[in-house]
Write a protein that holds these residues in place. Sequence first.
Motif, PDB file in Angstrom:
ATOM      1  N   GLU A  88       0.845  -1.197   0.000  1.00  0.00           N
ATOM      2  CA  GLU A  88       0.000   0.000   0.000  1.00  0.00           C
ATOM      3  C   GLU A  88       0.878   1.244   0.000  1.00  0.00           C
ATOM      4  O   GLU A  88       1.918   1.300   0.648  1.00  0.00           O
ATOM      5  N   PHE A  89       0.435   2.252  -0.763  1.00  0.00           N
ATOM      6  CA  PHE A  89       1.134   3.534  -0.799  1.00  0.00           C
ATOM      7  C   PHE A  89       0.089   4.623  -0.963  1.00  0.00           C
ATOM      8  O   PHE A  89      -0.726   4.583  -1.893  1.00  0.00           O
ATOM      9  N   TYR A  90       0.084   5.568  -0.067  1.00  0.00           N
ATOM     10  CA  TYR A  90      -0.854   6.695  -0.099  1.00  0.00           C
ATOM     11  C   TYR A  90      -2.302   6.197  -0.189  1.00  0.00           C
ATOM     12  O   TYR A  90      -3.131   6.771  -0.892  1.00  0.00           O
ATOM     13  N   GLY A  91      -2.574   5.080   0.500  1.00  0.00           N
ATOM     14  CA  GLY A  91      -3.924   4.550   0.558  1.00  0.00           C
ATOM     15  C   GLY A  91      -4.347   3.717  -0.631  1.00  0.00           C
ATOM     16  O   GLY A  91      -5.518   3.328  -0.727  1.00  0.00           O
ATOM     17  N   ARG A  92      -3.399   3.403  -1.525  1.00  0.00           N
ATOM     18  CA  ARG A  92      -3.731   2.612  -2.720  1.00  0.00           C
ATOM     19  C   ARG A  92      -2.844   1.369  -2.790  1.00  0.00           C
ATOM     20  O   ARG A  92      -1.669   1.432  -2.429  1.00  0.00           O
ATOM     21  N   PRO A  93      -3.378   0.261  -3.286  1.00  0.00           N
ATOM     22  CA  PRO A  93      -2.571  -0.961  -3.406  1.00  0.00           C
ATOM     23  C   PRO A  93      -1.752  -0.959  -4.695  1.00  0.00           C
ATOM     24  O   PRO A  93      -2.288  -0.753  -5.783  1.00  0.00           O
ATOM     25  N   PHE A  94      -0.459  -1.209  -4.562  1.00  0.00           N
ATOM     26  CA  PHE A  94       0.428  -1.275  -5.718  1.00  0.00           C
ATOM     27  C   PHE A  94       0.998  -2.681  -5.859  1.00  0.00           C
ATOM     28  O   PHE A  94       1.494  -3.259  -4.897  1.00  0.00           O
ATOM     29  N   THR A  95       0.901  -3.219  -7.067  1.00  0.00           N
ATOM     30  CA  THR A  95       1.543  -4.495  -7.361  1.00  0.00           C
ATOM     31  C   THR A  95       3.052  -4.296  -7.336  1.00  0.00           C
ATOM     32  O   THR A  95       3.576  -3.347  -7.922  1.00  0.00           O
ATOM     33  N   VAL A  96       3.758  -5.194  -6.638  1.00  0.00           N
ATOM     34  CA  VAL A  96       5.219  -5.147  -6.601  1.00  0.00           C
ATOM     35  C   VAL A  96       5.764  -6.554  -6.827  1.00  0.00           C
ATOM     36  O   VAL A  96       5.070  -7.545  -6.632  1.00  0.00           O
ATOM     37  N   GLY A  97       6.998  -6.610  -7.235  1.00  0.00           N
ATOM     38  CA  GLY A  97       7.661  -7.894  -7.455  1.00  0.00           C
ATOM     39  C   GLY A  97       9.110  -7.649  -7.794  1.00  0.00           C
ATOM     40  O   GLY A  97       9.553  -6.496  -7.911  1.00  0.00           O
ATOM     41  N   PRO A  98       9.888  -8.720  -7.940  1.00  0.00           N
ATOM     42  CA  PRO A  98      11.293  -8.554  -8.323  1.00  0.00           C
ATOM     43  C   PRO A  98      11.409  -7.671  -9.567  1.00  0.00           C
ATOM     44  O   PRO A  98      10.684  -7.848 -10.535  1.00  0.00           O
ATOM     45  N   GLY A  99      12.297  -6.702  -9.488  1.00  0.00           N
ATOM     46  CA  GLY A  99      12.451  -5.769 -10.602  1.00  0.00           C
ATOM     47  C   GLY A  99      12.046  -4.356 -10.241  1.00  0.00           C
ATOM     48  O   GLY A  99      12.381  -3.414 -10.953  1.00  0.00           O
ATOM     49  N   VAL A 100      11.298  -4.206  -9.122  1.00  0.00           N
ATOM     50  CA  VAL A 100      10.936  -2.853  -8.683  1.00  0.00           C
ATOM     51  C   VAL A 100      11.221  -2.706  -7.194  1.00  0.00           C
ATOM     52  O   VAL A 100      11.080  -3.656  -6.419  1.00  0.00           O
ATOM     53  N   LEU A 101      11.616  -1.505  -6.816  1.00  0.00           N
ATOM     54  CA  LEU A 101      11.812  -1.180  -5.414  1.00  0.00           C
ATOM     55  C   LEU A 101      10.453  -1.160  -4.714  1.00  0.00           C
ATOM     56  O   LEU A 101       9.467  -0.671  -5.262  1.00  0.00           O
ATOM     57  N   ILE A 102      10.397  -1.685  -3.513  1.00  0.00           N
ATOM     58  CA  ILE A 102       9.159  -1.671  -2.745  1.00  0.00           C
ATOM     59  C   ILE A 102       8.909  -0.255  -2.238  1.00  0.00           C
ATOM     60  O   ILE A 102       9.789   0.353  -1.620  1.00  0.00           O
ATOM     61  N   PRO A 103       7.730   0.327  -2.489  1.00  0.00           N
ATOM     62  CA  PRO A 103       7.447   1.683  -1.998  1.00  0.00           C
ATOM     63  C   PRO A 103       7.564   1.767  -0.481  1.00  0.00           C
ATOM     64  O   PRO A 103       7.085   0.877   0.237  1.00  0.00           O
ATOM     65  N   ARG A 104       8.214   2.829  -0.003  1.00  0.00           N
ATOM     66  CA  ARG A 104       8.395   3.040   1.430  1.00  0.00           C
ATOM     67  C   ARG A 104       7.472   4.147   1.935  1.00  0.00           C
ATOM     68  O   ARG A 104       7.161   5.080   1.194  1.00  0.00           O
ATOM     69  N   PRO A 105       7.074   4.064   3.205  1.00  0.00           N
ATOM     70  CA  PRO A 105       6.193   5.104   3.760  1.00  0.00           C
ATOM     71  C   PRO A 105       6.774   6.503   3.680  1.00  0.00           C
ATOM     72  O   PRO A 105       6.038   7.471   3.479  1.00  0.00           O
ATOM     73  N   GLU A 106       8.119   6.627   3.822  1.00  0.00           N
ATOM     74  CA  GLU A 106       8.703   7.964   3.805  1.00  0.00           C
ATOM     75  C   GLU A 106       8.546   8.646   2.451  1.00  0.00           C
ATOM     76  O   GLU A 106       8.574   9.883   2.358  1.00  0.00           O
ATOM     77  N   THR A 107       8.383   7.867   1.390  1.00  0.00           N
ATOM     78  CA  THR A 107       8.189   8.469   0.076  1.00  0.00           C
ATOM     79  C   THR A 107       6.835   9.173  -0.013  1.00  0.00           C
ATOM     80  O   THR A 107       6.651  10.070  -0.846  1.00  0.00           O
ATOM     81  N   GLU A 108       5.899   8.801   0.842  1.00  0.00           N
ATOM     82  CA  GLU A 108       4.615   9.512   0.879  1.00  0.00           C
ATOM     83  C   GLU A 108       4.821  10.975   1.248  1.00  0.00           C
ATOM     84  O   GLU A 108       4.059  11.843   0.821  1.00  0.00           O
ATOM     85  N   ILE A 109       5.858  11.250   2.043  1.00  0.00           N
ATOM     86  CA  ILE A 109       6.157  12.638   2.421  1.00  0.00           C
ATOM     87  C   ILE A 109       6.544  13.437   1.185  1.00  0.00           C
ATOM     88  O   ILE A 109       6.146  14.594   1.016  1.00  0.00           O
ATOM     89  N   LEU A 110       7.320  12.824   0.299  1.00  0.00           N
ATOM     90  CA  LEU A 110       7.710  13.479  -0.957  1.00  0.00           C
ATOM     91  C   LEU A 110       6.475  13.868  -1.766  1.00  0.00           C
ATOM     92  O   LEU A 110       6.343  15.011  -2.226  1.00  0.00           O
ATOM     93  N   VAL A 111       5.555  12.941  -1.924  1.00  0.00           N
ATOM     94  CA  VAL A 111       4.337  13.193  -2.688  1.00  0.00           C
ATOM     95  C   VAL A 111       3.490  14.273  -2.012  1.00  0.00           C
ATOM     96  O   VAL A 111       3.004  15.215  -2.656  1.00  0.00           O
ATOM     97  N   GLU A 112       3.316  14.135  -0.711  1.00  0.00           N
ATOM     98  CA  GLU A 112       2.482  15.093   0.028  1.00  0.00           C
ATOM     99  C   GLU A 112       3.004  16.512  -0.095  1.00  0.00           C
ATOM    100  O   GLU A 112       2.249  17.464  -0.295  1.00  0.00           O
ATOM    101  N   ARG A 113       4.321  16.677   0.001  1.00  0.00           N
ATOM    102  CA  ARG A 113       4.911  18.014  -0.083  1.00  0.00           C
ATOM    103  C   ARG A 113       4.798  18.605  -1.476  1.00  0.00           C
ATOM    104  O   ARG A 113       4.627  19.818  -1.635  1.00  0.00           O
ATOM    105  N   ILE A 114       4.897  17.784  -2.500  1.00  0.00           N
ATOM    106  CA  ILE A 114       4.706  18.287  -3.864  1.00  0.00           C
ATOM    107  C   ILE A 114       3.287  18.808  -4.034  1.00  0.00           C
ATOM    108  O   ILE A 114       3.064  19.909  -4.564  1.00  0.00           O
ATOM    109  N   LEU A 115       2.311  18.035  -3.589  1.00  0.00           N
ATOM    110  CA  LEU A 115       0.915  18.448  -3.717  1.00  0.00           C
ATOM    111  C   LEU A 115       0.666  19.752  -2.961  1.00  0.00           C
ATOM    112  O   LEU A 115      -0.003  20.669  -3.466  1.00  0.00           O
ATOM    113  N   ARG A 116       1.200  19.844  -1.773  1.00  0.00           N
ATOM    114  CA  ARG A 116       0.983  21.040  -0.953  1.00  0.00           C
ATOM    115  C   ARG A 116       1.639  22.267  -1.581  1.00  0.00           C
ATOM    116  O   ARG A 116       1.036  23.335  -1.682  1.00  0.00           O
ATOM    117  N   LYS A 117       2.884  22.113  -2.030  1.00  0.00           N
ATOM    118  CA  LYS A 117       3.594  23.249  -2.611  1.00  0.00           C
ATOM    119  C   LYS A 117       2.969  23.687  -3.933  1.00  0.00           C
ATOM    120  O   LYS A 117       2.877  24.887  -4.224  1.00  0.00           O
TER     121      LYS A 117
END
Length: 296
Positions: A88-117
């Motif tokens: 889960e990321f930002y309240g949505r389910p994301f498919t993950v598997g070998p080949g992609v980095l697993i989304p981390r909770p701290e990256t939600e801060i990056l998204v939130e700040r972009i939206l706010r700014k």
Amino acid sequence: MRTQPDWSHVTTIREALAGASSFLREAGAKDAMFEAELLIRHTLNWDRTRFLTSMTEPIPAEAVDRLAALCQRRAENEPLQYIFGSQEFYGRPFTVGPGVLIPRPETEILVERILRKADEMWEKDSLLRVADIGTGSGAICITLACERPHWNVTTVDISADASRIAQENARLLGADIRFLLGDLVEPLVREGSRLDILVSNPPYIPSRDVDELDEEVRGFEPRLALDGGDDGLDFYRRLSQALPILLREKAIVAFEVGIHQAQAVAGLLQATGMVSETEIICDLAGIERVVMGIRK
């Protein structure tokens, strides 16, 4: 490979929990009981309420076999997110598997700040051009596109595997995104794109430290998404160098950074002369995690 115990005696949910947690504890799991619960719930497709109220219920033999196989994978340090196939990321389910980095909770801060700014700098319905560099699972670009459907969002990744997984996530979540394959911003430079927002969570682990990461990270997540060069700053340098030919007159640049990197990355942005101010945002642990450059 760790020998799988004999679970032929397991007939109830409680016995399955005891067997799985004991096996995972011996394998070195930090929270064996919690992980065992998650694996059982995944096996049976149950929510937590159903699980907690069903301890004395029987568990089918075929479910025990599936659970044993999942426990074996976890004992070999495969991330739970890969075992379950989602995160889960930002309240949505994301498919993950070998080949992609697993989304981390701290990256939600990056998204939130972009939206706010962005809300501070532009009118609510402005048609902004946004580029996410390093698609991965699509967590950043898809979240931005879902939260602001009127934005024109493009994402670039060098990995065809990552792009494929991200495109499937975009389809499932109804996000309208343009996917490009290429090395960082090169596809955007070739087509002469000009951006209002450039965002990236690039590889930032120093090369010497990648092999010291936990086994479930270095053994399963793609090194391509982890290794940031000798000092971890290679990709920030390359992205910063491209800003003069990418940014519009008013723009946001936002990067997620590793521990002790924020000041150096802010300095790289300032040295371009393309931002009028920089801002550093900490995560919930107090670590400087996001660097934003603002061009006004």
